[in-house]
Enzyme design. Sequence first.
Site, short mmCIF file in Angstrom:
data_model
loop_
_atom_site.label_atom_id
_atom_site.label_comp_id
_atom_site.label_asym_id
_atom_site.label_seq_id
_atom_site.Cartn_x
_atom_site.Cartn_y
_atom_site.Cartn_z
N LYS A 83 0.84 -1.19 0.00
CA LYS A 83 0.00 0.00 0.00
C LYS A 83 0.88 1.25 0.00
O LYS A 83 1.85 1.33 0.74
CB LYS A 83 -0.92 0.02 1.22
CG LYS A 83 -2.15 -0.86 1.10
CD LYS A 83 -3.09 -0.64 2.27
CE LYS A 83 -4.37 -1.44 2.11
NZ LYS A 83 -5.31 -1.22 3.22
N GLU A 92 -19.89 -8.53 7.78
CA GLU A 92 -20.97 -7.88 8.49
C GLU A 92 -21.99 -8.87 9.04
O GLU A 92 -22.52 -8.68 10.14
CB GLU A 92 -21.66 -6.87 7.57
CG GLU A 92 -20.79 -5.69 7.17
CD GLU A 92 -19.92 -5.97 5.96
OE1 GLU A 92 -19.20 -5.05 5.52
OE2 GLU A 92 -19.95 -7.11 5.44
N ARG A 148 -25.88 -5.43 4.64
CA ARG A 148 -25.33 -6.74 4.34
C ARG A 148 -25.61 -7.75 5.45
O ARG A 148 -25.48 -8.95 5.26
CB ARG A 148 -23.82 -6.63 4.11
CG ARG A 148 -23.43 -5.53 3.13
CD ARG A 148 -21.96 -5.53 2.82
NE ARG A 148 -21.65 -6.55 1.84
CZ ARG A 148 -20.42 -6.77 1.36
NH1 ARG A 148 -19.40 -6.05 1.80
NH2 ARG A 148 -20.20 -7.71 0.46
#
Length: 634
Positions: free
Chosen positions: A283, A370, A398
Amino acid sequence: MPLTLLEKIDSPADLRQLGRAQLRQVADEVRQKVLDTVSQTGGHFGSNLGTVELTVALHYVFNTPHDRLVWDVGHQTYPHKILTGRRDKMHSLRQLGGIGGFPKRDESEYDAFGTAHSSTSISAALGMALAAKLKGEERKCVAIIGDGAMTAGMAFEALNNGGIAHDGSTADLLVILNDNDMSISPPVGALNKYLARLMSGKFYTAAREGAKSMLRGAPPLFELARRFEEHAKGMVVPGTIFEEFGFNYVGPIDGHDLDALIPTLENLRSKKGAQFLHVVTKKGFGYQFAEADPVKYHAASGKFDPAEGFPKSTAPAKPTFTSVFGQWLCDMAAADERLVAITPAMREGSGMVEFHKRFPGRYHDVGIAEQHAVTLGAGMACEGLKPVVAIYSTFLQRGYDQLIHDVALQNLPVMFALDRAGIVGADGPTHAGAYDIAFVRCVPNMSLIAPSDEDQCRKALTTAFRQNHPVAVRYPRGSGVGVPIDPALTELPWGKGEVRRKGQRIAVLAFGTLLHPALAAAERLGATVADMKFIKPLDTALVLELARTHDALVTVEEGCVMGGAGAAVSEALAAAGMLKPVLHLGLPDIFVEHGDPAKLLSMCGLDAKGIEQSILKRFGPPLQLVVSPAAANG
């Protein structure tokens, strides 16, 4: 001044005309373009810097847009946008009327699938691959999924389906795992580059399949060979689990090494069936500040000087609702040892960093899962704990089945802190919390509170936590109005609203932070304003009293009108047999696009001017209010 290489690339077809040796320069120029763009527009940052080489390689090897690329989450697609005809529009990224921060099918033919919620890419790409197979089309379908997105069950459901189809065959699907949570040292990187090219090449495939064919006549030897291959690969690569799903695993390889990426992708492009490529990226690659602190540089909230990095953070003049929640969570945990906190991979975004530091044993980050987060809380509640599930409104969608079946049906005291309720701005419709009022209030046993300011938010959180049934508290992104916050853990009177301004003829019933523009509009109109606070249970007594003493009611909420808080008011009036004109103001029946939140609220008629104009348009000047029979039902 001569054009740079990037300025000559208007589509991936132009990229494919370049020589392999030129691609390193293209990658460098794309990375600089990402840096220049995000430093002016804000947006996701580290993930995009990390996918530059992978994006260049994919568009160089595959015949896009005929071949389909599906990018998981979608916040890593700025390099993809730059190379697919949107280079000169990047200045409008995430701005009202500009290009979106995520892939959008209606924005470009190169955006094969709209992605913004995590872990959907494999399912979508598999669907495309199966469609191509059914239609007899030669098309490659590629899903690019991050390591974080692999924590979601949906990704593994798709892998389970993608490796072996119902008829025993496999679709031509390539899954690329973009692993940015580990690093490859130079010696290991060189070894893995060699192994990946060998394992994806024709010799390895021919030798492996030839040996399998020869040994099938001797089942014990075939099983021994299969197990030896499985464990031998497991010794050098972490691919055994993906092989078990029916995928041919290749990697890991350095995702910033074009000389490793391109030959490997070329080998995999020629293969049939389910393929899995593991690439390792970093990243923020190529930008020292982002490499040093990838969490901080995940996204930029505004403009910054690339030479200086993000400005040092300073405390906002007004506390954000997220920070109010974070402080409340620590205070309540200190007061009640039963409190446990759950987050689906949103520790920073939900304001839980300090809680994690102070109460590590009571903090549970379940990853991008979730559904599991909700049911985990239900299980904890069964054993006498008091779970707080901190989740964005858009992500609770979700876990809706779990909200109904595992929490509400069993009436378990799980508390939901719904951050990012309402308009969210630059992230657009995929992240807007537009529907939680409608989908929470219709569930039996559930309660829902919508505080109007920071102090009320703290009180609402305390109130919700102390109930013995499931309660959600919804609050928006950003700062409040700057009211003083009572540090005590004080509750709100349960289910009670409050008249904040007394007026005549028209009563405005405000739910949540839109109370403040409603008050401003009411000052000009001479109207009454009630801060309703509770959406469920609704303060029916207050609603009926306002209906008896006023000629018309106006409801205001930062959520969808259909099924929303205003609908609850009309239902209460109907149940009482009261015929009263009601104007419902809220988010329209459209997906509100990305842009500045204040501008979006204005466009939806939910600022003070818009509320005033809507009331005048419907009812006329307050002293001349005339209600026709046709308008009586709102």
